[in-house]
Design an enzyme around this catalytic site. Sequence first.
Site, mmCIF file in Angstrom:
data_model
loop_
_atom_site.group_PDB
_atom_site.id
_atom_site.type_symbol
_atom_site.label_atom_id
_atom_site.label_comp_id
_atom_site.label_asym_id
_atom_site.label_seq_id
_atom_site.Cartn_x
_atom_site.Cartn_y
_atom_site.Cartn_z
ATOM 1 N N ARG A 1 0.844 -1.202 0.000
ATOM 2 C CA ARG A 1 0.000 0.000 0.000
ATOM 3 C C ARG A 1 0.885 1.261 0.000
ATOM 4 O O ARG A 1 0.559 2.271 -0.620
ATOM 5 C CB ARG A 1 -0.873 -0.061 1.259
ATOM 6 C CG ARG A 1 -1.919 0.988 1.355
ATOM 7 C CD ARG A 1 -3.172 0.595 0.623
ATOM 8 N NE ARG A 1 -4.106 1.708 0.650
ATOM 9 C CZ ARG A 1 -5.364 1.641 0.294
ATOM 10 N NH1 ARG A 1 -5.876 0.502 -0.132
ATOM 11 N NH2 ARG A 1 -6.133 2.687 0.325
ATOM 12 N N ILE B 1 -8.292 5.598 0.476
ATOM 13 C CA ILE B 1 -7.713 6.426 1.534
ATOM 14 C C ILE B 1 -6.249 6.649 1.169
ATOM 15 O O ILE B 1 -5.507 5.682 0.965
ATOM 16 C CB ILE B 1 -7.779 5.686 2.898
ATOM 17 C CG1 ILE B 1 -9.209 5.232 3.203
ATOM 18 C CG2 ILE B 1 -7.206 6.557 4.001
ATOM 19 C CD1 ILE B 1 -10.178 6.330 3.454
ATOM 20 N N ASN C 1 -11.921 16.777 -0.403
ATOM 21 C CA ASN C 1 -12.732 15.587 -0.670
ATOM 22 C C ASN C 1 -14.215 15.955 -0.587
ATOM 23 O O ASN C 1 -14.588 16.870 0.141
ATOM 24 C CB ASN C 1 -12.428 14.499 0.371
ATOM 25 C CG ASN C 1 -13.210 13.222 0.113
ATOM 26 O OD1 ASN C 1 -13.247 12.725 -1.012
ATOM 27 N ND2 ASN C 1 -13.860 12.694 1.137
ATOM 28 N N THR C 2 -15.023 15.230 -1.338
ATOM 29 C CA THR C 2 -16.463 15.404 -1.197
ATOM 30 C C THR C 2 -17.077 14.100 -0.722
ATOM 31 O O THR C 2 -16.729 13.020 -1.210
ATOM 32 C CB THR C 2 -17.106 15.925 -2.500
ATOM 33 O OG1 THR C 2 -18.516 15.980 -2.308
ATOM 34 C CG2 THR C 2 -16.785 15.069 -3.709
ATOM 35 N N HIS C 3 -17.988 14.214 0.259
ATOM 36 C CA HIS C 3 -18.557 13.033 0.912
ATOM 37 C C HIS C 3 -20.088 13.149 0.927
ATOM 38 O O HIS C 3 -20.611 14.214 1.276
ATOM 39 C CB HIS C 3 -18.012 12.927 2.343
ATOM 40 C CG HIS C 3 -18.551 11.759 3.086
ATOM 41 N ND1 HIS C 3 -18.137 10.466 2.834
ATOM 42 C CD2 HIS C 3 -19.514 11.667 4.046
ATOM 43 C CE1 HIS C 3 -18.801 9.637 3.615
ATOM 44 N NE2 HIS C 3 -19.641 10.332 4.361
ATOM 45 N N ASP D 1 -7.476 14.778 6.004
ATOM 46 C CA ASP D 1 -6.384 14.566 6.958
ATOM 47 C C ASP D 1 -6.125 13.064 7.055
ATOM 48 O O ASP D 1 -6.547 12.311 6.176
ATOM 49 C CB ASP D 1 -6.696 15.226 8.317
ATOM 50 C CG ASP D 1 -7.884 14.582 9.015
ATOM 51 O OD1 ASP D 1 -8.378 13.539 8.542
ATOM 52 O OD2 ASP D 1 -8.313 15.115 10.059
ATOM 53 N N GLY E 1 -7.379 10.797 8.883
ATOM 54 C CA GLY E 1 -8.497 9.947 9.283
ATOM 55 C C GLY E 1 -9.403 9.654 8.094
ATOM 56 O O GLY E 1 -9.127 10.058 6.966
ATOM 57 N N ASP F 1 -12.558 10.632 6.444
ATOM 58 C CA ASP F 1 -13.565 11.697 6.351
ATOM 59 C C ASP F 1 -13.623 12.554 7.622
ATOM 60 O O ASP F 1 -14.705 12.963 8.059
ATOM 61 C CB ASP F 1 -14.958 11.102 6.046
ATOM 62 C CG ASP F 1 -14.964 10.333 4.730
ATOM 63 O OD1 ASP F 1 -14.287 10.765 3.784
ATOM 64 O OD2 ASP F 1 -15.651 9.295 4.647
HETATM 65 C C1 GRF Z 1 -20.214 11.220 -4.754
HETATM 66 O O1 GRF Z 1 -21.462 11.208 -4.128
HETATM 67 C C2 GRF Z 1 -19.087 11.177 -3.750
HETATM 68 O O2 GRF Z 1 -19.331 11.922 -2.609
HETATM 69 C C3 GRF Z 1 -19.074 9.706 -3.431
HETATM 70 O O3 GRF Z 1 -19.234 9.076 -4.673
HETATM 71 C C4 GRF Z 1 -19.972 9.937 -5.535
HETATM 72 C C5 GRF Z 1 -19.148 10.148 -6.774
HETATM 73 O O4 GRF Z 1 -19.949 10.553 -7.833
HETATM 74 N N1 GRF Z 1 -17.908 9.322 -2.714
HETATM 75 P P1 GRF Z 1 -19.333 10.927 -9.255
HETATM 76 O O5 GRF Z 1 -18.321 9.839 -9.631
HETATM 77 O O6 GRF Z 1 -18.684 12.277 -9.141
HETATM 78 O O7 GRF Z 1 -20.508 10.944 -10.177
#
Ligand code: GRF
Length: 218
Positions: free
Chosen positions: A76, A103, A118-120, A152, A154, A156
Amino acid sequence: MASPPPSAAPARLVVLVSGSGTNLQALLDAIGDDPEGYGAQVVAVGADRHGTAGIERAERAGLPTFVCRVGDHATREDWDAALTGAVAEHRPDLVVSAGFMKIVGKEFLAAFGGRIVNTHPALLPSFPGAHGVRDALAYGVKVTGCTVHFVDDGVDTGPIIAQGVVEVTEEDTAEGEAALHERIKEVERKLLVEAVRRLARDGYRIEGRKVHLGHVGE
Ligand code: GRF
């Protein structure tokens, strides 16, 4: 920790994807042919697997792409080092993890810490991890949403940049995870586009858990 003062040149974004890449597409559409106006440009797109729609979107946009698979490396740590190198080649100001389902490790964080966004698909700190939508539904929450945050060490857990709210209705059954996720993604794409715009154009400062937008140097 602060970003460099915003300069006239658009910030360089490397975007990492694992799936359909609609968040990447939203960034590309917002930037359009005016990176100066938006304040950033996508300079490369990377993935952790072959054959993703996200990489196809990048190719259609004429962008450099790369794939860095865990399975192609002995450890990894080796993968993390390879990913760090592949991203570093494009000299990003910000790295955007847009549905990147891995990760990152120590070397990546050492190279880009404080610059990885990052987007969650949940309202952190609730429901971190790979199944944020499913876990929120199972818990019975009445609102959920999405969180754009810095990465960071962790899962999310990094400082929050922006959040968007989506209502959970009676129609959202456990089987309806995909439909709820689609509603979240509609909010998420706009949130990500606006957050990256502000980070890139206005600068930012991270103080502990707090992210201050547009306050560089104060
Ligand atoms: C998003 O909802 C993201 O937060 C999650 O996976 C989705 C990705 O969507 N981890 P896309 O590949 O940008 O359409």
